[in-house]
Design a protein around this motif. Sequence first.
Motif, mmCIF file in Angstrom:
data_model
loop_
_atom_site.group_PDB
_atom_site.id
_atom_site.type_symbol
_atom_site.label_atom_id
_atom_site.label_comp_id
_atom_site.label_asym_id
_atom_site.label_seq_id
_atom_site.Cartn_x
_atom_site.Cartn_y
_atom_site.Cartn_z
ATOM 1 N N MET A 1 0.821 -1.139 0.133
ATOM 2 C CA MET A 1 -0.150 -0.144 -0.116
ATOM 3 C C MET A 1 0.965 1.243 -0.127
ATOM 4 O O MET A 1 0.647 2.036 -0.920
ATOM 5 N N ASN A 4 2.847 2.446 -2.944
ATOM 6 C CA ASN A 4 1.967 2.982 -4.313
ATOM 7 C C ASN A 4 1.572 4.466 -3.904
ATOM 8 O O ASN A 4 1.017 4.967 -4.802
ATOM 9 N N LEU A 5 1.766 4.688 -2.705
ATOM 10 C CA LEU A 5 1.388 5.919 -2.386
ATOM 11 C C LEU A 5 2.371 7.209 -2.832
ATOM 12 O O LEU A 5 3.455 7.033 -2.432
ATOM 13 N N ASN A 29 -8.502 8.976 -5.758
ATOM 14 C CA ASN A 29 -9.233 7.570 -5.605
ATOM 15 C C ASN A 29 -8.967 7.039 -4.301
ATOM 16 O O ASN A 29 -9.244 6.075 -4.047
ATOM 17 N N ASN A 31 -6.586 6.702 -1.825
ATOM 18 C CA ASN A 31 -5.337 6.154 -1.681
ATOM 19 C C ASN A 31 -4.905 6.604 -0.229
ATOM 20 O O ASN A 31 -4.484 5.770 0.696
ATOM 21 N N HIS A 35 -4.892 4.281 3.307
ATOM 22 C CA HIS A 35 -3.570 3.997 4.098
ATOM 23 C C HIS A 35 -3.603 4.527 5.441
ATOM 24 O O HIS A 35 -3.404 3.783 6.348
ATOM 25 N N LYS A 60 -13.730 1.008 -1.979
ATOM 26 C CA LYS A 60 -12.682 0.718 -0.999
ATOM 27 C C LYS A 60 -13.130 0.895 0.263
ATOM 28 O O LYS A 60 -12.671 0.586 1.251
#
Lengths: 199, 373
Positions: A1, A4-5, A29, A31, A35, A60
């Motif tokens: 995770m 990807n941030l 989106n 993220n 997180h 999500k």
Amino acid sequence: MKKNLRKDLILISELINSNEKVLDIGCGNGNLLSHLMKIKKVECRGIELSQTGVNECVKKGLSVIQGDANFDLKDYPDRSFTTAILSQTIQAMIYPDNVIENLIRIAERAIISFPNFAYWKIRRDFFFSGLMPKNIALPYEWYDTPNIHLCSIKDFTNFCEKKGIKINEFLYLNEEGEKLNDFMNNIRAYQAIFCVSKK
Amino acid sequence: MKLKFETQKITYKDSFTLYSGREIQSCEVAFETYGQLNKEKSNGILICHALTGDQFCSGINPLTKKKGWWDILIGPGKIIDTNIFFVICSNVLGGCMGSTGPSTVDPKTGKQYGLNFPVITISDMVKLQVKLINSLGIKKLFAVIGGSMGGMQTLEWASRFEKKVNAVIPIASSYRHSAQNIAFHEIGRQAIMADTNWKSGNYYGSKQKPKRGLAVARMIAHITYLSESALQRKFGRNLQNSKNFSFNFITDFQIESYLKYQGSSFVERFDSNSYLYITKAMDYFDLSFRKGGLTNAFKNNDLSFCFFSFTSDWLFPTSETKTIIKSLNTSNAKVSFVEVKSDKGHDAFLLDEPEFHEILGGFIEGQIIKQGI
């Protein structure tokens, strides 16, 4: 995770304490929020303008409302959140001053990140080419850019001083998203992150 | 009441007190269930139907022999997966598909209620649903989902029975019926009452039913469920049978034919008095009218909401949903809201809208993880 941030989002997430109640304005989106929810057990809410963004967020499991930060922040009561996050969005607001004042009204503090328009490469490119600057953070043409209120670090700190807004923390980043020291920040920094609150 | 089809039923012997203070004796609820209730009884989803809907939300409706009104969403492997969930859908109080309503025989008189049936509210409908959920042994529902009038019921659940449900999904709905909505309903009711066969609601014994009035009511309402652009796209000015105008009052345009079909097929499955009572219940609905206004209706609410509206819905426009969200922002509720782009009008919530279905599925998945079923 985490990998990807975006790097600036990782730095923002490090400013958040566990069990906070966070509002992410322009949460994209989702993220950052997912997180924060996983790592810091933060209670999250989001506002996002684009339908695709909202769709991604709801999928999500995030609580996200489709809305426009320019107009919808006034509907939130005072101090509903501990932190309000506005990452890479302030330059696209119609009334940035109004938005910032709403942020520090509805949350105890606001974390605001933006591309520094006084970055040396932007100054250089504008000086030599005479064209509106473009880079990865500002990829648009002058006629189709959503970024209608770009500012420099100095513009932002001047604004805070003028409006009586307290700057609690600040981070300056280079193009790689690494932290820089304070030296000549308005020239060296590609991006800035400010944590502000009411005085 | 003798039904032409099979459905599950529970009768409550104790008297059922309505919002108005009046009472109903031996109140019955007709319902259908799909899937299996798990051991923990944590996978129950209540589906709330709209004005002219019924308990047959999935599979084949035994009366119309057509697919259930939300079969597109509910069933094995579908968005509301009956392999995972125990789906419950009951006919509303005042309805004509087995639950107590004006066509039910009044135990006091031995005759059908007709207009002696007490006027009911959305809150009464939900009260009967709560009784049903209790009878099924479910302490807390996984979710309550509904569109239009069904959405009003979900909001009533959120407002009054917030401890009995985890997630609330109101779709194409509102916290109140607007003046325009009441106006359209009143035209429908007047059409029914103007039909000489209506006989002040005492038509159950006679062969002639107020079908023309009910059909007109349905035709008017049906226009409000669509959008101008959808009508134009579907029918335009196309003629039904010939290339030229008939220069008389038989059906010329396709839209006329379509509306007549909608009206005539509706009267075969719906009771005129039920239409009067249920539209009135919708008109009375206003969560903001209660003490403390809309904000108080959802106070200290820890529910997860997922609201949907549709861009071309002018019966329950997005602005109505946004008003609820403003109020919910002041409570602790977890709110998601999506305005789905569609030109299909209010009816979009019943139709194949991939974006809507995808997001709804995403929200449910998120809830499965959160609630751990």
